[in-house]
Design a protein around this motif. Structure first.
Motif, PDB file in Angstrom:
ATOM      1  N   ASN A 174       1.243  28.677 -28.918  1.00  0.00           N
ATOM      2  CA  ASN A 174       1.153  29.331 -29.906  1.00  0.00           C
ATOM      3  C   ASN A 174       0.870  28.349 -31.271  1.00  0.00           C
ATOM      4  O   ASN A 174       0.914  29.078 -32.291  1.00  0.00           O
ATOM      5  N   GLY A 175       0.475  27.252 -31.113  1.00  0.00           N
ATOM      6  CA  GLY A 175       0.300  26.488 -32.236  1.00  0.00           C
ATOM      7  C   GLY A 175       1.583  25.863 -33.070  1.00  0.00           C
ATOM      8  O   GLY A 175       1.406  25.408 -34.401  1.00  0.00           O
ATOM      9  N   ALA A 176       2.718  26.035 -32.573  1.00  0.00           N
ATOM     10  CA  ALA A 176       3.743  25.482 -33.387  1.00  0.00           C
ATOM     11  C   ALA A 176       3.793  24.149 -33.627  1.00  0.00           C
ATOM     12  O   ALA A 176       3.266  23.252 -33.083  1.00  0.00           O
ATOM     13  N   ILE A 177       4.049  23.765 -34.798  1.00  0.00           N
ATOM     14  CA  ILE A 177       3.863  22.600 -35.767  1.00  0.00           C
ATOM     15  C   ILE A 177       4.908  21.449 -34.831  1.00  0.00           C
ATOM     16  O   ILE A 177       5.978  21.934 -34.329  1.00  0.00           O
ATOM     17  N   ASN A 178       4.266  20.331 -34.651  1.00  0.00           N
ATOM     18  CA  ASN A 178       4.902  19.238 -33.805  1.00  0.00           C
ATOM     19  C   ASN A 178       5.290  19.746 -32.420  1.00  0.00           C
ATOM     20  O   ASN A 178       6.254  19.267 -31.787  1.00  0.00           O
ATOM     21  N   ASP A 179       4.779  20.643 -31.845  1.00  0.00           N
ATOM     22  CA  ASP A 179       5.043  21.391 -30.669  1.00  0.00           C
ATOM     23  C   ASP A 179       6.376  21.915 -30.322  1.00  0.00           C
ATOM     24  O   ASP A 179       7.060  22.004 -29.129  1.00  0.00           O
ATOM     25  N   ILE A 180       7.137  22.466 -31.548  1.00  0.00           N
ATOM     26  CA  ILE A 180       8.607  22.594 -31.588  1.00  0.00           C
ATOM     27  C   ILE A 180       8.947  24.099 -30.746  1.00  0.00           C
ATOM     28  O   ILE A 180       8.154  24.733 -31.177  1.00  0.00           O
ATOM     29  N   ALA A 181       9.615  24.031 -29.945  1.00  0.00           N
ATOM     30  CA  ALA A 181       9.917  25.258 -28.895  1.00  0.00           C
ATOM     31  C   ALA A 181      11.264  25.553 -29.338  1.00  0.00           C
ATOM     32  O   ALA A 181      11.749  26.902 -29.042  1.00  0.00           O
ATOM     33  N   GLY A 182      11.993  24.385 -29.774  1.00  0.00           N
ATOM     34  CA  GLY A 182      13.600  25.187 -30.019  1.00  0.00           C
ATOM     35  C   GLY A 182      14.323  24.283 -30.815  1.00  0.00           C
ATOM     36  O   GLY A 182      13.885  22.847 -30.696  1.00  0.00           O
ATOM     37  N   ILE A 183      14.954  24.737 -31.807  1.00  0.00           N
ATOM     38  CA  ILE A 183      15.901  23.619 -32.845  1.00  0.00           C
ATOM     39  C   ILE A 183      17.442  23.923 -32.882  1.00  0.00           C
ATOM     40  O   ILE A 183      17.629  25.124 -32.560  1.00  0.00           O
ATOM     41  N   VAL A 184      18.177  23.162 -33.196  1.00  0.00           N
ATOM     42  CA  VAL A 184      19.443  23.440 -33.689  1.00  0.00           C
ATOM     43  C   VAL A 184      19.607  23.204 -35.026  1.00  0.00           C
ATOM     44  O   VAL A 184      19.014  22.711 -35.845  1.00  0.00           O
ATOM     45  N   SER A 185      20.769  23.888 -35.429  1.00  0.00           N
ATOM     46  CA  SER A 185      21.139  23.888 -36.682  1.00  0.00           C
ATOM     47  C   SER A 185      21.951  22.461 -37.024  1.00  0.00           C
ATOM     48  O   SER A 185      22.190  21.743 -36.131  1.00  0.00           O
ATOM     49  N   ALA A 186      22.154  22.060 -38.183  1.00  0.00           N
ATOM     50  CA  ALA A 186      22.735  20.868 -38.633  1.00  0.00           C
ATOM     51  C   ALA A 186      23.896  20.594 -38.161  1.00  0.00           C
ATOM     52  O   ALA A 186      24.298  19.471 -37.534  1.00  0.00           O
ATOM     53  N   GLU A 187      24.966  21.570 -37.678  1.00  0.00           N
ATOM     54  CA  GLU A 187      26.035  21.381 -37.284  1.00  0.00           C
ATOM     55  C   GLU A 187      26.051  21.175 -35.704  1.00  0.00           C
ATOM     56  O   GLU A 187      26.869  20.815 -34.930  1.00  0.00           O
ATOM     57  N   GLY A 188      24.692  21.527 -35.152  1.00  0.00           N
ATOM     58  CA  GLY A 188      24.692  21.654 -33.839  1.00  0.00           C
ATOM     59  C   GLY A 188      25.112  22.831 -32.830  1.00  0.00           C
ATOM     60  O   GLY A 188      25.078  22.666 -31.716  1.00  0.00           O
ATOM     61  N   ASN A 189      25.801  23.879 -33.320  1.00  0.00           N
ATOM     62  CA  ASN A 189      26.206  24.690 -32.717  1.00  0.00           C
ATOM     63  C   ASN A 189      25.370  26.155 -32.479  1.00  0.00           C
ATOM     64  O   ASN A 189      25.801  27.190 -32.042  1.00  0.00           O
ATOM     65  N   VAL A 190      24.152  26.013 -33.258  1.00  0.00           N
ATOM     66  CA  VAL A 190      23.290  27.135 -33.256  1.00  0.00           C
ATOM     67  C   VAL A 190      21.804  26.693 -32.751  1.00  0.00           C
ATOM     68  O   VAL A 190      21.047  25.726 -33.386  1.00  0.00           O
ATOM     69  N   LEU A 191      21.339  27.398 -31.756  1.00  0.00           N
ATOM     70  CA  LEU A 191      20.301  27.037 -31.000  1.00  0.00           C
ATOM     71  C   LEU A 191      19.280  28.424 -31.058  1.00  0.00           C
ATOM     72  O   LEU A 191      19.736  29.227 -30.528  1.00  0.00           O
ATOM     73  N   GLY A 192      18.146  28.004 -31.408  1.00  0.00           N
ATOM     74  CA  GLY A 192      17.076  28.876 -31.468  1.00  0.00           C
ATOM     75  C   GLY A 192      15.752  28.526 -30.681  1.00  0.00           C
ATOM     76  O   GLY A 192      15.500  27.340 -30.827  1.00  0.00           O
TER      77      GLY A 192
END
Lengths: 227, 80
Positions: A174-192
């Motif tokens: 899809n052209g995502a920047i830095n090949d990013i498919a998923g990230i977490v929140s700063a606190e680490g308890n939210v993943l998308g």
């Protein structure tokens, strides 16, 4: 073990998610409709994929302002693990629970196929079942998965090791920047994440590579395999 | 009654694949010399009352909270 699946009009991956959570935990998740203002106690809250509110305005924009998402934000603030898949990832970004935005795929095409994901951070609570840099298979099905964040935000999330999954070399759909498919929140308890781990959790699916996401966050992961 | 127009555009530097596709289609139709196309959105909003200054503030908040995603978009508010 209690899991909760958020239901919004226009989602269509909720049943897959419910089936996956039932198979993994042995107990059907509770479902919560968009108008609810409180969530039942949960060890994991999932916002599944689909096309909430017909993708009107922007993908996930209307859903992110629904009453139930305020309850999800409150749960997240208390440290409850929250997982957003595909449209769920878009909703979490629109709700401000995760940074960045998901834009139209650079190909302008809806992509529905399997990609390879590299586990960029195996130390998050969603990835303890995997080894660092392990490459797993995972299906994707989306039109707007092109992750974007401004340079400053990108530097921050990369610097804080918050990129959890990257499309393995040559499979960025899809052209995502830095090949990013998923990230977490700063606190680490939210993943998308854009890919669908819930569609690869039973041998009958053709593989179980996605199972680790759920087993990790629910504390069901067996001891980590050697890298 | 106040009539307002909100225009939402992609920020500079944010790739606009739809704009690019439209640019290509214009070229296919024989429109030469098109240097670039960026796709945006227009919202015509009608507000009760006649407090224009207050309306502008409320409309800006609507943009910040819903109509624009300020990660990728800019907005402008114009009151008729």
């Amino acid at each position: 073990m209690n899991t909760v699946v958020v239901l919004l009009p226009g989602l269509n991956r909720d049943r897959d998610m419910i089936a996956a959570l039932t198979a993994i935990t042995g107990k059907a998740p509770k479902t919560v409709w968009q108008t609810e203002t409180a969530l039942p106690p949960a060890d994991l809250v999932v916002v599944p994929g689909g096309f909430s509110f017909g993708d009107y305005l922007r993908c996930g924009a209307i859903a992110a302002r629904s009453p139930v998402m305020r309850a999800v934000a409150e749960a997240a603030a208390k440290g409850v693990p929250v997982l957003g898949v595909c449209n769920g990832f878009q909703i979490l970004c629109e709700a401000g629970l995760l940074p960045g935005a998901l834009m139209r795929n650079t190909s302008l095409r809806f992509v529905c196929r399997e990609v390879k994901l590299s586990v960029a951070n195996a130390a998050t609570r969603f990835t303890t079942a995997y080894a660092e840099n392990q490459v797993i298979r995972c299906p994707v099905a989306h039109h707007d998965g092109n992750f974007f964040a401004d340079a400053e935000t990108l530097k921050r999330i990369e610097g804080e090791n918050r990129v959890v999954f990257r499309y393995a070399e040559g499979t960025n759909p899809n052209g995502a920047i830095n090949d990013i498919a998923g990230i977490v929140s700063a606190e680490g308890n939210v993943l998308g994440l854009m890919p669908h781990p819930e569609n690869l959790v039973e041998p009958e699916h053709g593989g179980t590579d996605g199972r680790g996401v759920f087993e990790s966050v629910l504390g069901l992961a067996p001891a980590k395999a050697a890298a | 009654m106040i009539k307002a127009r909100i225009v939402v555009t992609l920020k500079n530097g944010v790739l606009d694949p739809q704009g690019k596709a439209i640019e290509g289609a214009l070229s296919n139709l024989g429109f030469s010399g098109v240097g670039g196309v960026r796709q945006g959105k227009v919202f015509d909003v009608v507000l009760d009352g006649d407090d224009k200054a207050g309306a502008k503030e409320r409309l800006s908040q609507m943009c910040e909270k819903l109509l624009a995603n300020t990660v990728i978009e800019n907005y402008s508010v114009e009151i008729a």
